[in-house]
Design an enzyme around this catalytic site. Structure first.
Site, PDB file in Angstrom:
ATOM      1  N   ALA A   1      48.754  46.806  50.104  1.00 30.05           N
ATOM      2  CA  ALA A   1      50.204  46.044  49.955  1.00 30.05           C
ATOM      3  C   ALA A   1      51.370  45.477  51.328  1.00 30.05           C
ATOM      4  O   ALA A   1      51.819  44.191  51.525  1.00 30.05           O
ATOM      5  CB  ALA A   1      51.227  47.088  49.407  1.00 30.05           C
TER       6      ALA A   1
ATOM      7  N   SER B   1      50.439  55.951  58.656  1.00 33.88           N
ATOM      8  CA  SER B   1      50.514  57.286  59.514  1.00 33.88           C
ATOM      9  C   SER B   1      48.283  57.116  58.870  1.00 33.88           C
ATOM     10  O   SER B   1      48.541  57.561  57.564  1.00 33.88           O
ATOM     11  CB  SER B   1      50.791  58.810  59.165  1.00 33.88           C
ATOM     12  OG  SER B   1      50.070  59.496  59.273  1.00 33.88           O
TER      13      SER B   1
ATOM     14  N   ALA C   1      39.495  44.151  42.289  1.00 29.12           N
ATOM     15  CA  ALA C   1      39.080  43.063  41.320  1.00 29.12           C
ATOM     16  C   ALA C   1      40.439  42.230  41.229  1.00 29.12           C
ATOM     17  O   ALA C   1      42.022  42.672  41.412  1.00 29.12           O
ATOM     18  CB  ALA C   1      39.308  43.744  39.991  1.00 29.12           C
TER      19      ALA C   1
ATOM     20  N   LYS D   1      34.657  36.471  41.283  1.00 35.13           N
ATOM     21  CA  LYS D   1      34.949  37.099  39.912  1.00 35.13           C
ATOM     22  C   LYS D   1      35.102  36.103  39.145  1.00 35.13           C
ATOM     23  O   LYS D   1      36.103  34.719  39.390  1.00 35.13           O
ATOM     24  CB  LYS D   1      35.831  37.641  39.759  1.00 35.13           C
ATOM     25  CG  LYS D   1      36.648  38.552  38.590  1.00 35.13           C
ATOM     26  CD  LYS D   1      37.557  38.996  38.987  1.00 35.13           C
ATOM     27  CE  LYS D   1      38.400  39.470  37.495  1.00 35.13           C
ATOM     28  NZ  LYS D   1      39.466  40.100  37.645  1.00 35.13           N
TER      29      LYS D   1
END
Length: 532
Positions: free
Chosen positions: A19, A41, A52, A80
């Protein structure tokens, strides 16, 4: 911190992982006049089970200015084409939720409407629904090719694809890309959040060694801890465990085996489900489960006993709460990733929800100060998107004929959200589907494949009554035969991956979209012969 009418000049991202570094990569590509810092950290681990993706990931890579072939090489990625669901409708049954278009339409009638009508009239004459999707058929043959739109009649133009990748390697790769663009990585553990005494806006964070890092806008990518949006700002969390019972997972990698499959596998288990994600260097596996209905020891035993290759580590436990943050943006803090909510990775949506949060932030990035109207719109879109994905995942559990296990007996008989019930009723009546807003992720093809694959009973569109039996069955047979022929001539997925260059600057044969070997076949969709 920026004043009421001051432009945003400093963005501080709290947390790394997928993220954080996805956010840094996109913002650094587009916000050239903004100073971007990321605090993470080494002491704090990341979840790292979201390996996936779904096809929208390619939009994120383009937005971040990332070379997809370089990412594939660096993250040991594979392609995929969809997800195979094993034992979900009932033990012994399988189906694939494939990407891309299903079959071919007859005027406004979609492939599933024609299939439903044919099954109703002559059930012995129709093939499994998977046979009408190129991505489904190619998956089971372990074939892959990039989309090729040069022949408008070719099913190759309908291929859609995503990636399986090692999330930790992706984060490392995106870190390199981001730092090359000037993103400042700060190693440190946050011990305190300092807020403005009157407004409550976050002014700075204090690290364990006493350093302070300020910012005008903070992006909370601190995972389930939700360090800023939850702990500091006190934004609550809406639990969805009345519909989604699973609250834990155990993950373990195993050695690779052949063939290298171009699809994720999800297998229903006693108290949840098990994933299998093939990468170039290993296979990712995990068991998602309801901890009240099965012990951790039994889950670990089942997981290790059903691996395709030798386990490369001990099972790693992960705890989570299904649900969403009541606000994803509050004051000058935007939550992206697990800090904004969690939905189990049944349909590979975790990374997608990160992506849409980033895209939404970029689309609504504040000019001067912070607009309450923009923040409210961001939160409305985030809530709508989470609820839509929730309904799709809940549908997998509700539409089942599995019996005998407390987990499945509960989900099969539970009450579901009204929004999902309304969708069920429309499907049951006429097999029809309509998107209600732009935040809905899953299209008709996705809903149809899952519901039909799990045995949901629905009637075809009444207009199909005007299509004669011979024309209907002939049309469907032609579609299935062409798809079978095309899939058989696609390259082997494993060979395709091994032949890819490390970047777009060093092309090889069959490495770029449109460069794979040409497929010669005959299309009879139009009731006349068209050679491609």
């Amino acid at each position: 911190m920026a004043g009421a009418e001051q432009p945003i000049r400093k963005v501080t991202i709290v947390g790394g992982g997928t993220a954080g570094w996805m956010t840094a990569a996109v913002l650094s590509q587009w916000l050239s006049k903004v100073e971007i810092r990321l605090i993470e950290s080494e002491e704090i681990g990341t979840i790292g089970v979201g390996e996936a993706t779904i096809p929208h990931i390619r939009n994120l890579l383009a937005l971040a200015g990332v070379d997809p072939l370089k990412l594939i090489s660096e993250s040991k990625a594979t392609f995929k084409l969809g997800i195979q669901f094993v034992d979900w409708g009932a033990p012994g049954e399988k189906y694939i939720h494939g990407f891309g278009k299903i079959g071919r339409d007859m005027l406004w009638l979609h492939a599933h409407q024609l299939w439903l009508a044919a099954r109703e009239r002559q059930p012995q004459s129709v093939r499994p629904f998977d046979d009408y999707s190129l991505c489904c058929v190619a998956s089971l043959k372990n074939r892959f090719a990039f989309p090729d739109n040069r022949n408008p009649n070719s099913p190759l133009g309908d291929i859609d694809y995503a990636y399986h990748f090692d999330a930790s390697l992706v984060a490392r790769f995106l870190r390199g890309e981001s730092e090359a663009r000037g993103v400042d990585r700060i190693e440190g553990r946050i011990v305190e959040t300092v807020q403005h005494t009157e407004t409550g806006f976050v002014e700075k964070v204090r690290l364990s060694d006493g350093r302070e890092v300020d910012g005008d806008l903070f992006v909370d990518c601190s995972g389930m801890r939700a360090l800023l949006i939850g702990e500091a700002l006190g934004i609550g969390y809406e639990d969805w465990n009345q519909w989604l019972l699973c609250d834990r997972a155990q993950a373990v990698p195993c050695a690779s085996v052949e063939p290298l499959t171009p699809y994720t596998r999800s297998t229903a288990r006693k108290a949840g489900w098990q994933w299998r994600i093939p990468l170039q260097h290993r296979i990712g596996n995990g068991y998602v489960y309801a901890s009240e209905l099965i012990s951790d020891e039994e889950v670990a035993g089942t997981l290790l006993a059903t691996l395709d290759g030798e386990a490369l580590a001990d099972p790693r436990p992960v705890r989570f709460r299904p649900g969403r943050r009541l606000k994803s943006w509050d004051k000058n803090v935007v939550a992206i990733g697990l800090s904004s909510g969690f939905l189990e990775p049944l349909e590979s949506t975790s990374i997608h929800l990160i992506q849409t949060g980033i895209h939404r932030l970029l689309a609504m990035f504040p000019g001067t100060g912070f607009s309450a109207v923009d923040i409210d719109e961001y939160n409305l879109q985030a809530r709508t998107e989470y609820e839509d994905v929730r309904d799709f995942i809940v549908a997998h559990y509700k539409v089942t004929r599995r019996t005998g296990d407390p987990f499945w007996d509960h989900v099969r008989t539970m009450e579901v959200p009204d929004t999902l019930n309304d969708r069920f009723e429309l499907f049951r009546s006429s097999g029809r589907f309509f998107k209600h807003n732009a935040q809905e992720l899953f299209a008709e093809e996705s809903w149809v494949q899952v519901l039909l694959g799990q045995g949901f009973e629905m009637r075809p569109d009444p207009v199909t009554e005007f299509v004669a039996d011979e024309e209907l069955l002939g049309f469907l047979n032609d579609v299935a035969e062409v798809i079978e022929d095309v899939a058989s001539k696609m390259p082997d997925h494993g060979e395709f991956v091994r032949n890819l260059p490390a970047s777009t600057e060093a092309p090889k044969a069959a490495a770029q979209p449109g460069a794979q070997p040409q497929v010669s076949f005959t299309l009879r969709y139009e009731r006349g012969e068209t050679t491609g």
